[in-house]
Design an enzyme around this catalytic site. Sequence first.
Site, short mmCIF file in Angstrom:
data_model
loop_
_atom_site.label_atom_id
_atom_site.label_comp_id
_atom_site.label_asym_id
_atom_site.label_seq_id
_atom_site.Cartn_x
_atom_site.Cartn_y
_atom_site.Cartn_z
N HIS A 190 -27.46 31.42 55.81
CA HIS A 190 -27.74 31.06 57.07
C HIS A 190 -26.14 32.23 57.62
O HIS A 190 -27.43 32.25 58.88
CB HIS A 190 -27.06 29.88 57.39
CG HIS A 190 -27.89 29.21 56.65
ND1 HIS A 190 -29.56 29.14 57.03
CD2 HIS A 190 -28.00 28.09 56.33
CE1 HIS A 190 -30.41 28.06 56.28
NE2 HIS A 190 -29.42 27.41 56.08
N HIS B 128 -25.68 28.97 50.03
CA HIS B 128 -27.44 28.61 51.15
C HIS B 128 -26.77 28.60 52.04
O HIS B 128 -26.91 29.35 53.58
CB HIS B 128 -26.92 27.06 50.62
CG HIS B 128 -28.15 26.33 51.74
ND1 HIS B 128 -29.57 26.25 51.48
CD2 HIS B 128 -28.37 26.11 52.73
CE1 HIS B 128 -30.32 26.06 52.57
NE2 HIS B 128 -29.11 25.77 53.20
N GLU B 129 -24.77 28.11 52.61
CA GLU B 129 -24.71 28.57 54.39
C GLU B 129 -24.35 30.41 54.01
O GLU B 129 -23.98 30.38 55.28
CB GLU B 129 -23.68 27.08 54.26
CG GLU B 129 -23.40 26.31 53.88
CD GLU B 129 -24.12 25.58 54.85
OE1 GLU B 129 -24.73 26.58 55.93
OE2 GLU B 129 -25.85 24.68 54.89
#
Length: 211
Positions: free
Chosen positions: A16, A12-13
């Site tokens: 980003h 997920h990170e």
Amino acid sequence: MWLCLVALLSFHEFGHAWAAHKCGDDTARLMGRMTINPIVHIDPIGTVLIPWVLILAPMLGIGLPSFLVFGWAKPVPVNPSNYGNRKRDDIFVSMAGPAVNIVLAVVLMVVFYLVGAWPEKLSVQQLENPAVMVVFLSLILCFFNLVPVPPLDGSHVLRHIVGMSEETYMQIAQYGFFIILLLINFTPVSRFVFQISFNTMFFVATSLGLN
């Protein structure tokens, strides 16, 4: 379950950080955050405290469903000044994390099906199946992080939609943790996240002919 959560949060990170890089901001990459290495992404509250509270709550007699576990990782550092279009790119970077979780859910679903680990008929009862749980958890992370409360990703989108100033956003962010706790325990938010996550998983499985 927790280790799966940490792995999913790391992807997920990474989403980003990758999106920020594509938008012209290399802050995360230069700080070693554009990676799936979980060590650099762990947040004491979002990655450890909240998930373990939700995991242990049913064992302590607290009325939370054992399969509803979610959290967040340490936010990826970004410098919006480096974006080509500040509003558009901030939304893109914010949504990249949840998007990665959806892609992961679909990929894992297909892989589990190919290796024979996916159930023939998907149902709520199948959430005890480890393969189903991992896919479900990835979707939980996607939709939970869309809740528009800082530091969750959905808050960035809401801020731009309503034209909220950076100062006001940061003031609200100071109480974000407590607001999230209230939402989890005293509103239907947790049930809504569960329902939309399961429905999405069921829809994708049916569409791909896996159900």
